[in-house]
Motif scaffolding. Structure first.
Motif, short mmCIF file in Angstrom:
data_model
loop_
_atom_site.label_atom_id
_atom_site.label_comp_id
_atom_site.label_asym_id
_atom_site.label_seq_id
_atom_site.Cartn_x
_atom_site.Cartn_y
_atom_site.Cartn_z
N PRO A 24 0.81 -1.23 0.00
CA PRO A 24 0.00 0.00 0.00
C PRO A 24 0.84 1.27 0.00
CG PRO A 24 0.10 -0.93 2.21
CD PRO A 24 0.79 -1.92 1.29
N ASN A 25 0.24 2.33 -0.53
CA ASN A 25 0.79 3.68 -0.39
C ASN A 25 2.25 3.82 -0.84
OD1 ASN A 25 -1.69 4.49 0.74
ND2 ASN A 25 -1.02 3.82 2.78
N GLY A 26 2.59 3.22 -1.95
CA GLY A 26 3.93 3.38 -2.49
C GLY A 26 5.01 2.64 -1.76
N ALA A 27 4.64 1.75 -0.86
CA ALA A 27 5.66 1.01 -0.10
C ALA A 27 6.48 0.11 -1.01
CB ALA A 27 5.00 0.19 1.01
N GLY A 28 5.83 -0.36 -2.10
CA GLY A 28 6.56 -1.24 -3.02
C GLY A 28 7.73 -0.52 -3.68
N GLU A 29 7.52 0.73 -4.09
CA GLU A 29 8.59 1.49 -4.72
C GLU A 29 9.72 1.76 -3.72
OE1 GLU A 29 5.45 2.05 -4.98
OE2 GLU A 29 5.07 1.78 -7.13
N ALA A 30 9.33 2.05 -2.48
CA ALA A 30 10.36 2.30 -1.45
C ALA A 30 11.17 1.04 -1.20
CB ALA A 30 9.69 2.77 -0.16
N PHE A 31 10.48 -0.11 -1.17
CA PHE A 31 11.17 -1.38 -0.97
C PHE A 31 12.13 -1.67 -2.12
CE2 PHE A 31 11.26 -5.98 -1.83
CZ PHE A 31 11.85 -6.44 -0.66
N GLN A 32 11.67 -1.42 -3.33
CA GLN A 32 12.51 -1.67 -4.50
C GLN A 32 13.76 -0.80 -4.46
OE1 GLN A 32 10.53 -1.11 -8.22
NE2 GLN A 32 12.32 -1.59 -9.46
N THR A 33 13.59 0.47 -4.08
CA THR A 33 14.74 1.38 -4.00
C THR A 33 15.75 0.90 -2.96
OG1 THR A 33 13.35 3.25 -4.66
CG2 THR A 33 15.44 3.75 -3.53
N GLU A 34 15.23 0.48 -1.81
CA GLU A 34 16.12 0.01 -0.75
C GLU A 34 16.86 -1.26 -1.18
OE1 GLU A 34 17.04 1.25 2.19
OE2 GLU A 34 15.98 3.05 1.57
N MET A 35 16.17 -2.16 -1.87
CA MET A 35 16.80 -3.39 -2.31
C MET A 35 17.91 -3.13 -3.33
SD MET A 35 15.71 -6.02 -0.72
CE MET A 35 16.29 -7.32 -1.82
N GLN A 36 17.73 -2.12 -4.16
CA GLN A 36 18.75 -1.81 -5.15
C GLN A 36 20.02 -1.27 -4.49
OE1 GLN A 36 16.45 0.84 -7.61
NE2 GLN A 36 15.95 -0.77 -9.10
N ARG A 37 19.84 -0.64 -3.33
CA ARG A 37 21.00 -0.08 -2.64
C ARG A 37 21.58 -1.02 -1.60
NH1 ARG A 37 19.04 5.74 -0.62
NH2 ARG A 37 17.50 4.39 0.39
N ALA A 38 20.87 -2.11 -1.29
CA ALA A 38 21.30 -3.01 -0.21
C ALA A 38 22.52 -3.80 -0.63
CB ALA A 38 20.15 -3.95 0.16
N ALA A 39 23.43 -4.01 0.33
CA ALA A 39 24.60 -4.84 0.09
C ALA A 39 24.25 -6.29 0.40
CB ALA A 39 25.76 -4.38 0.99
N THR A 40 24.48 -7.16 -0.55
CA THR A 40 24.21 -8.58 -0.35
C THR A 40 25.50 -9.37 -0.54
OG1 THR A 40 23.62 -8.81 -2.68
CG2 THR A 40 21.82 -8.40 -1.12
N TYR A 41 25.61 -10.48 0.15
CA TYR A 41 26.83 -11.27 0.12
C TYR A 41 26.50 -12.74 -0.12
CZ TYR A 41 28.57 -7.10 2.48
OH TYR A 41 28.88 -5.80 2.81
N LEU A 42 27.29 -13.35 -0.95
CA LEU A 42 27.19 -14.79 -1.17
C LEU A 42 28.33 -15.44 -0.41
CD1 LEU A 42 26.01 -17.27 -2.56
CD2 LEU A 42 27.53 -16.82 -4.49
N VAL A 43 27.99 -16.18 0.61
CA VAL A 43 29.01 -16.84 1.44
C VAL A 43 29.11 -18.29 0.99
CG1 VAL A 43 29.73 -17.41 3.77
CG2 VAL A 43 28.44 -15.32 3.35
N PRO A 44 30.24 -18.70 0.45
CA PRO A 44 30.36 -20.08 -0.04
C PRO A 44 30.47 -21.07 1.12
CG PRO A 44 32.48 -18.97 -0.16
CD PRO A 44 31.48 -17.92 0.27
N LYS A 45 30.12 -22.29 0.85
CA LYS A 45 30.24 -23.34 1.85
C LYS A 45 31.72 -23.61 2.09
CE LYS A 45 28.75 -28.07 2.88
NZ LYS A 45 28.29 -27.69 4.22
N ARG A 46 32.08 -23.76 3.36
CA ARG A 46 33.46 -24.02 3.74
C ARG A 46 33.59 -25.47 4.19
NH1 ARG A 46 35.97 -19.59 1.58
NH2 ARG A 46 34.99 -17.67 2.32
N GLY A 47 34.15 -26.30 3.33
CA GLY A 47 34.33 -27.70 3.69
C GLY A 47 33.00 -28.35 4.06
N THR A 48 33.01 -29.07 5.18
CA THR A 48 31.79 -29.74 5.63
C THR A 48 31.07 -28.95 6.72
OG1 THR A 48 33.05 -31.04 7.27
CG2 THR A 48 32.73 -32.01 5.07
#
Length: 208
Positions: A24-48
């Motif tokens: 509601p009320n433009g929250a989707g656009e705000a969420f999309q903007t935040e996601m575009q600026r968010a830092a995300t990390y892919l952490v690989p599996k370490r051994g077992t």
């Protein structure tokens, strides 16, 4: 079914937004903007290792009894060691492993020698003092061997500014520090040298 490179498509924020429930009320656009600026990390599996355990609960590799004996400082340092290892900060992981061992070693030294902890003791000094113990409270030579191994092959080399650990080095040190810590904790528990969690004297000691 095997997937080729052409079958794997990157996930786009736009596509996620399109599939999501309306906001509601433009929250989707705000969420999309935040996601575009968010830092995300892919952490690989370490051994077992389980990734969740490495990031948040590395100290659970110790039994509940050992965790209760070694105290808050060593537990926290080992958790930090696991987290650094997970994120590829291998040299930092090594530092935290050594700090975890040292935290237990200081109390192990105090309990066996009866000497007050100043917080400035060097590993060699403490190992030497433990080797001179006599009477009924004598540290196990095997335990001292584990501690000396970490000192000579890991802790001392890491004291040099240019020391760098790779994944294999850090993995070995995680295991070696676990062995040394567990051996000390087992002796402390077996000999009933303390009736409460150890390291109470050094919980606030930044040098531990």
């Amino acid at each position: 079914m095997d997937l080729g490179a052409d079958d794997v498509q990157p996930i786009k924020v736009d596509s996620l937004h399109a599939k999501a429930s309306p906001m509601p009320n433009g929250a989707g656009e705000a969420f999309q903007t935040e996601m575009q600026r968010a830092a995300t990390y892919l952490v690989p599996k370490r051994g077992t290792y389980d990734l969740g355990d490495l990031v948040d609960r590395a100290n659970e590799t110790f039994s509940p009894e050992v965790r209760g004996v070694i105290g808050a400082v060593a537990n926290e340092e080992y958790v930090n060691a696991g987290r650094c290892f997970a994120f590829g900060l291998f040299t930092a992981s090594g530092y935290h492993c050594c700090r975890a061992v040292e935290a237990v070693l200081r109390e192990y030294f105090r309990l066996f020698t009866g000497k007050a902890i100043k917080g400035t003791e060097q590993w060699g000094e403490m190992i030497g003092g433990l080797e001179k113990c006599s009477g009924s409270l004598i540290p196990e030579p095997k335990t001292l061997g584990h501690i000396r191994h970490v000192k000579d092959f890991d802790r001392n080399p890491l004291s040099h500014v240019r020391a760098v650990l790779d994944e294999t080095d850090a993995d070995i040190l995680l295991a070696a520090s676990k062995v040394a810590i567990t051996a000390m904790a087992a002796e402390i528990h077996k000999k009933h040298l303390t009736g409460a969690p150890v390291l109470e004297l050094v919980k606030a000691d930044g040098s531990a």
